[in-house]
Design a protein around this motif. Structure first.
Motif, short mmCIF file in Angstrom:
data_model
loop_
_atom_site.label_atom_id
_atom_site.label_comp_id
_atom_site.label_asym_id
_atom_site.label_seq_id
_atom_site.Cartn_x
_atom_site.Cartn_y
_atom_site.Cartn_z
N LEU A 1 23.00 3.37 -41.75
CA LEU A 1 22.90 4.67 -42.42
C LEU A 1 24.22 5.09 -43.07
N LYS A 2 25.24 4.23 -42.93
CA LYS A 2 26.58 4.55 -43.46
C LYS A 2 27.04 5.92 -42.94
N ALA A 3 26.87 6.10 -41.63
CA ALA A 3 27.23 7.39 -41.02
C ALA A 3 28.72 7.65 -41.21
N THR A 4 29.05 8.89 -41.58
CA THR A 4 30.45 9.25 -41.81
C THR A 4 31.03 10.03 -40.63
N GLY A 5 30.14 10.54 -39.77
CA GLY A 5 30.63 11.37 -38.67
C GLY A 5 30.05 10.95 -37.33
N PHE A 6 30.81 11.22 -36.27
CA PHE A 6 30.37 10.94 -34.90
C PHE A 6 30.56 12.20 -34.09
N VAL A 7 29.54 12.53 -33.30
CA VAL A 7 29.66 13.67 -32.37
C VAL A 7 29.33 13.13 -30.98
N GLY A 8 30.25 13.32 -30.04
CA GLY A 8 30.03 12.80 -28.70
C GLY A 8 31.29 12.92 -27.87
N THR A 9 31.45 11.99 -26.92
CA THR A 9 32.68 12.00 -26.12
C THR A 9 33.59 10.89 -26.64
N PRO A 10 34.91 11.04 -26.44
CA PRO A 10 35.84 10.01 -26.91
C PRO A 10 35.53 8.65 -26.27
N SER A 11 35.19 8.66 -24.98
CA SER A 11 34.97 7.36 -24.34
C SER A 11 33.74 6.67 -24.92
N PHE A 12 32.70 7.45 -25.27
CA PHE A 12 31.52 6.80 -25.84
C PHE A 12 31.82 6.26 -27.24
N LEU A 13 32.62 6.97 -28.01
CA LEU A 13 32.97 6.43 -29.34
C LEU A 13 33.74 5.12 -29.18
N MET A 14 34.67 5.07 -28.22
CA MET A 14 35.42 3.83 -27.99
C MET A 14 34.46 2.70 -27.60
N THR A 15 33.46 3.02 -26.76
CA THR A 15 32.47 2.01 -26.35
C THR A 15 31.71 1.49 -27.58
N VAL A 16 31.31 2.41 -28.44
CA VAL A 16 30.55 2.02 -29.64
C VAL A 16 31.42 1.14 -30.55
N LEU A 17 32.67 1.53 -30.73
CA LEU A 17 33.55 0.76 -31.63
C LEU A 17 33.84 -0.64 -31.07
N LYS A 18 34.07 -0.70 -29.77
CA LYS A 18 34.34 -2.01 -29.14
C LYS A 18 33.11 -2.91 -29.26
N ARG A 19 31.93 -2.30 -29.05
CA ARG A 19 30.69 -3.08 -29.16
C ARG A 19 30.50 -3.55 -30.61
N ALA A 20 30.84 -2.67 -31.55
CA ALA A 20 30.71 -3.05 -32.97
C ALA A 20 31.59 -4.28 -33.24
N GLU A 21 32.77 -4.30 -32.68
CA GLU A 21 33.67 -5.45 -32.88
C GLU A 21 33.09 -6.71 -32.24
N GLU A 22 32.53 -6.53 -31.04
CA GLU A 22 31.89 -7.70 -30.39
C GLU A 22 30.72 -8.23 -31.21
N MET A 23 30.07 -7.32 -31.92
CA MET A 23 28.92 -7.74 -32.73
C MET A 23 29.37 -8.31 -34.08
N GLY A 24 30.68 -8.37 -34.26
CA GLY A 24 31.19 -9.01 -35.47
C GLY A 24 31.54 -8.08 -36.62
N TYR A 25 31.49 -6.77 -36.37
CA TYR A 25 31.83 -5.83 -37.44
C TYR A 25 33.34 -5.58 -37.48
N ASP A 26 33.84 -5.38 -38.68
CA ASP A 26 35.20 -4.88 -38.84
C ASP A 26 35.04 -3.37 -39.04
N VAL A 27 35.42 -2.60 -38.01
CA VAL A 27 35.11 -1.16 -38.01
C VAL A 27 35.60 -0.45 -39.27
N SER A 28 36.84 -0.70 -39.69
CA SER A 28 37.37 0.02 -40.85
C SER A 28 36.65 -0.36 -42.14
N LYS A 29 36.18 -1.60 -42.21
CA LYS A 29 35.53 -2.05 -43.47
C LYS A 29 34.02 -1.89 -43.44
N ASP A 30 33.39 -2.24 -42.32
CA ASP A 30 31.93 -2.30 -42.30
C ASP A 30 31.28 -0.98 -41.91
#
Ligand SMILES: [Zn+2]
Length: 430
Positions: free
Chosen positions: A177-206
């Motif tokens: 969805l090309k989401a531009t915003g996140f609402v939640g807890t800091p730890s959950f955002l970190m979990t999501v970003l780490k998982r994104a990296e494990e799934m092969g995404y480059d967070v800043s680019k993808d």
């Protein structure tokens, strides 16, 4: 102070009121809110009767000291005795739009029509029309998910109700969805970003995430740095209390404290005496909703400790700012009339590079409380260096914690273990 206001920067005019206008506004709204609650909420009428005063005695914010603090345990007990709302609802049952549950349980009736102000915390974080925001707070039972959803919508942004958990789906959705915003807890955002990296995404680019809004958990400075510097996600914090139906204070772009929301009367009070405290003094955050006329909470004690500053904020918002949540009321130790909180002392001590650990011992010498600050050093220092460190530490401790240590002892490496309490109260009362 000149207000450097860009068009549309503030959500409403209240955010830039002069101090005089704010005082008048709070006094007027308070008188109205109290009159309404007294008339329609039996619990509030009873509170006044028990205290022996009438609503006519509450003419200004200062008068609130005449009323006791209502705690969560009182709310739970009253709701048990007078189900379901404990006499705090001012609405006829058929007018209730939705009923939320907070842990306790506490049942809270809501009518969404009056809580548009909630959006200003998201507005201050830069959420606007065109943003797509994943809202990872839970949508059931607790008020968080749906209230934040509506706040996001009231800013004009699009909300994606992803709720909690499902990390892989969160990553996928944020990407698709090309989401531009996140609402939640800091730890959950970190979990999501780490998982994104494990799934092969480059967070800043993808991923397109530009900003994140957090509540419910402290944002550690190191996590904020990682999110902002490494992932290029702008971060904002808000302070929300479920029993009060929403966000009470929020960060602006300066990120130096959280501006108080004018829709609530927020006092910093001594949790023992209920007396209001001044700028820089640590006390309990005590809340009275001024605009939510459906819920007659009066002086609700959140149990959270903070202090406020009246320093002008360069963003142009004029409301005082909470300086952060420093702990729970039970965690503080009162020394010479001031609350000393471990987290605040930690901020001071660990800002000095040579300090590895610290511990505060509170003692009683005659009629006076004494504070000894023990610090464990990472490496040996010369006598001169120790003196310099101890002078600077003492000064900073006094500036931030507003109380001067009587002595600072440098102790040997390994003398303070991680498990030991940060504050030890050694006073004996005779
Ligand atoms: Zn500001």
């Amino acid at each position: 102070m000149a207000v450097k206001k860009k068009p549309g920067e503030f959500f409403d005019d209240l955010e830039a009121m002069s101090p005089q206008a704010r005082e008048k506004y709070h006094d007027e709204k308070l008188v109205q809110a109290i009159a309404h609650a007294y008339r329609h909420a039996p619990a509030v009428k009873e509170l006044f009767e028990k205290t022996g005063i009438s609503p006519a005695h509450i003419r200004s914010v200062k008068d609130m000291e005449k009323l006791p603090i209502t705690r969560k345990t009182d709310l739970i007990e009253r709701q048990k005795a007078h189900p379901p709302y404990g006499g705090f609802s001012t609405m006829a049952p058929e007018e209730v739009d939705r009923i939320f549950l907070s842990p306790g349980p506490v049942y809270e009736p809501i009518q969404h029509e009056g809580i548009k102000w909630f959006a200003k915390t998201f507005w201050a974080a830069g959420f606007r029309k065109g943003d797509i925001v994943v809202n990872t707070f839970t949508y059931h039972l607790s008020p968080a998910g749906i209230l934040f959803h509506e706040g996001i919508r009231d800013c004009g942004a699009t909300a994606v109700p992803t709720g909690t958990g499902n990390t892989d789906i969160q990553v996928q959705t944020t990407h698709h969805l090309k989401a531009t915003g996140f609402v939640g807890t800091p730890s959950f955002l970190m979990t999501v970003l780490k998982r994104a990296e494990e799934m092969g995404y480059d967070v800043s680019k993808d991923l397109c995430l530009k900003r994140a809004w957090f509540t419910g958990e402290m944002l550690a400075p190191s996590v904020r740095k990682t999110l902002e510097n490494d992932y290029k996600i702008d971060t904002y914090q808000a302070y929300a209390v479920t029993e009060c139906g929403g966000a009470l204070a929020y960060e602006c772009r300066e990120k130096s404290g959280m501006h108080l929301m004018d829709e609530y009367l927020i006092e910093i009070a001594d949790p023992e005496t209920g007396k209001q405290l001044g700028p820089g003094e640590i006390g309990e955050i005590v809340v009275t909703p001024l605009h939510n006329r459906n819920w007659g909470l009066v002086r609700f004690g959140t149990g959270d400790l903070s202090s406020y500053t009246t320093e002008p904020c360069p963003c142009g918002r004029t409301a005082h700012r909470l300086t952060g949540i420093l702990g729970r009321a039970g965690d503080a130790v009162k020394v010479r009339g001031m609350f000393v909180v471990a987290r605040q002392a930690e901020q001071v001590c660990l800002s000095f590079a040579p300090v590895a650990r610290f511990q505060i011992a509170v003692t009683r010498q005659g009629q006076r409380d004494g504070i000894t600050l023990k610090i464990e050093l990472k490496h040996a220092l010369s006598g001169k260096e120790k003196q310099k460190l101890s002078d600077e530490l003492s000064q900073k401790f006094q500036n931030i914690c507003r109380i001067k240590p009587d002595r600072i002892d440098c102790v040997a490496e390994g003398s303070i273990s991680e498990e030991q309490p940060k504050i030890v109260d050694e006073r004996t009362w005779e």
